[in-house]
Design an enzyme around this catalytic site. Sequence first.
Site, PDB file in Angstrom:
ATOM      1  N   GLY A 198     -95.672  45.986  54.807  1.00 27.55           N
ATOM      2  CA  GLY A 198     -96.629  46.711  54.298  1.00 27.55           C
ATOM      3  C   GLY A 198     -96.766  48.026  55.260  1.00 27.55           C
ATOM      4  N   GLY A 199     -97.608  49.092  54.824  1.00 30.76           N
ATOM      5  CA  GLY A 199     -97.973  50.063  55.677  1.00 30.76           C
ATOM      6  C   GLY A 199     -98.940  49.886  56.481  1.00 30.76           C
ATOM      7  N   SER A 244    -102.407  48.038  55.892  1.00 33.80           N
ATOM      8  CA  SER A 244    -102.521  47.400  54.426  1.00 33.80           C
ATOM      9  C   SER A 244    -103.003  46.276  54.304  1.00 33.80           C
ATOM     10  CB  SER A 244    -101.037  47.594  54.102  1.00 33.80           C
ATOM     11  OG  SER A 244    -100.139  46.697  54.845  1.00 33.80           O
ATOM     12  N   LYS A 263    -101.402  43.387  55.957  1.00 36.71           N
ATOM     13  CA  LYS A 263    -100.009  42.466  55.937  1.00 36.71           C
ATOM     14  C   LYS A 263    -100.335  41.375  56.978  1.00 36.71           C
ATOM     15  CE  LYS A 263     -97.618  45.829  58.994  1.00 36.71           C
ATOM     16  NZ  LYS A 263     -98.761  46.702  59.170  1.00 36.71           N
ATOM     17  N   HIS A 306    -106.958  40.518  66.449  1.00 39.44           N
ATOM     18  CA  HIS A 306    -105.886  39.620  66.073  1.00 39.44           C
ATOM     19  C   HIS A 306    -106.548  38.230  66.536  1.00 39.44           C
ATOM     20  CE1 HIS A 306    -102.605  41.774  63.945  1.00 39.44           C
ATOM     21  NE2 HIS A 306    -103.477  42.784  64.146  1.00 39.44           N
ATOM     22  N   ARG A 316    -109.301  36.397  65.116  1.00 41.74           N
ATOM     23  CA  ARG A 316    -109.039  35.808  63.527  1.00 41.74           C
ATOM     24  C   ARG A 316    -108.273  34.653  63.508  1.00 41.74           C
ATOM     25  NH1 ARG A 316    -107.083  41.187  61.701  1.00 41.74           N
ATOM     26  NH2 ARG A 316    -104.866  39.987  61.735  1.00 41.74           N
ATOM     27  N   ARG A 317    -107.580  34.345  64.546  1.00 42.03           N
ATOM     28  CA  ARG A 317    -106.796  33.037  64.487  1.00 42.03           C
ATOM     29  C   ARG A 317    -107.516  31.911  64.784  1.00 42.03           C
ATOM     30  NH1 ARG A 317    -102.930  35.494  69.105  1.00 42.03           N
ATOM     31  NH2 ARG A 317    -102.710  37.401  68.369  1.00 42.03           N
ATOM     32  N   GLU A 346     -96.174  35.559  74.012  1.00 43.16           N
ATOM     33  CA  GLU A 346     -95.993  37.018  73.973  1.00 43.16           C
ATOM     34  C   GLU A 346     -94.361  37.174  74.428  1.00 43.16           C
ATOM     35  OE1 GLU A 346     -98.701  38.976  76.252  1.00 43.16           O
ATOM     36  OE2 GLU A 346    -100.347  38.838  74.644  1.00 43.16           O
ATOM     37  N   ASP A 401     -95.317  38.408  64.668  1.00 43.54           N
ATOM     38  CA  ASP A 401     -96.292  39.660  64.352  1.00 43.54           C
ATOM     39  C   ASP A 401     -95.943  40.558  65.617  1.00 43.54           C
ATOM     40  OD1 ASP A 401     -97.766  41.754  63.233  1.00 43.54           O
ATOM     41  OD2 ASP A 401     -99.434  40.330  63.147  1.00 43.54           O
TER      42      ASP A 401
END
Length: 406
Positions: A235-236, A239, A241, A277, A280-281, A289, A307
Site C-alpha cells: 500500500g501507499g 494507507s 497497511k 508502532h 499498537r502491538r 531489529e 515491516d
Amino acid sequence: MELTLLGTGAPEGLPLSGCPCAACATALGDAARAATALLVDGVLLLDLTPGAAFAAARAGHSLGGVRQVLLSHPHDGPAVEVPAGLPQPGRVADGRELALLTGHRVRAVAMDAPGTGYEVTGPDGERLLYLPPGGAPAGIEGNGSAAGGERIPYEMVVADVVGRPDGLARLRAAGAVGPTTDVVAVHIGHEVPPGRELTRRLAAAGARAVPDGTTLVVGAYEDVPDVPRRTLVVGGARSGKSVEAERRLESFPEVLYVATGGTRNGDTEWAQRVSLHRERRPGSWRTAETCDLVPLLAQDGPALLIDCLSLWLTHVMDEVKAWDDAEWAGGGERELRARVAELADAVRATRRTVVAVSNEVGSGIVPATASGRRYRDELGRLNAAFAAECEHVLLVVAGQALPLRG
C-alpha cells in the site's frame, strides 16, 4: 450436541438504533444481528435477550424444554422479561461446575473482564466454550487433557473474535483451540463492516460468522478457514497497511515483529513513528531489529511480521552500492538480483507463518532522479517476487484491504 445461535450480535444488536455509521447502514437482511444468545440442545440457554422466544420460533425451536438459563455478562438497561415457563436466569461462580439432569455439564471459566465464560460438555462428551463480549479467559485450567498431559482442543469455541482476538491467541497458546476447532464469532457490532470485510477479517483468524438462527452440530466437521501461512500487504504511505498486517496476527499466541528500519539515532520524527508502532502491538509480541531476513525464515519459531520490505531493499541497495552508476553496472545490479532471489527462495521454503509489509510506489509520480527511478523499479521487482511466493496478497488503499490473491 446441537447449538442454535438465536442471536450473534453485540449486546446492543446490529444495526444500532439511530447510528448513522456505514456498517450500521449496510447491516440488512442476514447481516442484521440480535444480541447474542445460545440454545444448547433445547435445554440450556446461554444469555437471555429480548425476543429470545420469537428468535427460537423462527429457527424452528421452542424454549419450552429449557431447564437452565445462564448469563455470561452484565446486562445494562432495563431488566429482560423472562418468558413464561423459563427458569430465572443465574450465573455459575468461576471454577464451579453445574450438572444438568439431561447429562450436560457446565463449568464457569474466569474472565479478565466483567463476565463469565462457560464450558459446556454434552452427554456424549463434545465440548463447547462460550465467552462473553469484550472478555478473554483469565485461566482455562480444568480443560480436559489427554494421557501424556497434552490439552484436548475444544470442538467449538463461540467468542468475541473481533473485539478480543487476543483471547483466541490465549486459547491457542494453551492448546484449547486447535486446527480442527470450529471458531464461531459472536457479539458482532459495527466495528467491522458486514459482508465480505467481516468474512475476510475472521478468516485471517481462522474463524467464521453465521447468520442469526443458524443451528450447528458441535463436533461435526466444518470447513474451518485455513489461516494463510504467507501474506504480503502492500500500500501507499499512511494507507493503513501496517495496521492491516498487525491485525492479521492478533489471534496468534506468539509473534516476532521484525523491524527493518533501524533506530536512526537523532531522527525524532522516525522515533515517534517507531513508538506508535510499538504501542499498537500486543505485549506478548517480541521485536527484532534486523535486515537479515533469510536466517529468520529458515528457522522454526513463531509467526513473523516483517515491516517492511521497502526498508530492507534500501539497506541492501546501500550494501551493493546501487546508488553509484559505475558500481551498479559493475556488479551491483547482479548482486541485488541475487539477494532478492535468495529472499524469495527463503519465503518459498519457510515453514513459519509470515506477514510482510511493503510500499507500493510504482503508481505515483515518476521520480526526478536516476537513483529514485532505480529504487522504484527494484521495489516493484521485489514486491512481485515476494508476492509470487505468498498465498495471500493484499493491496491497502485508504484503509481498505483489497485481496489481490487468496
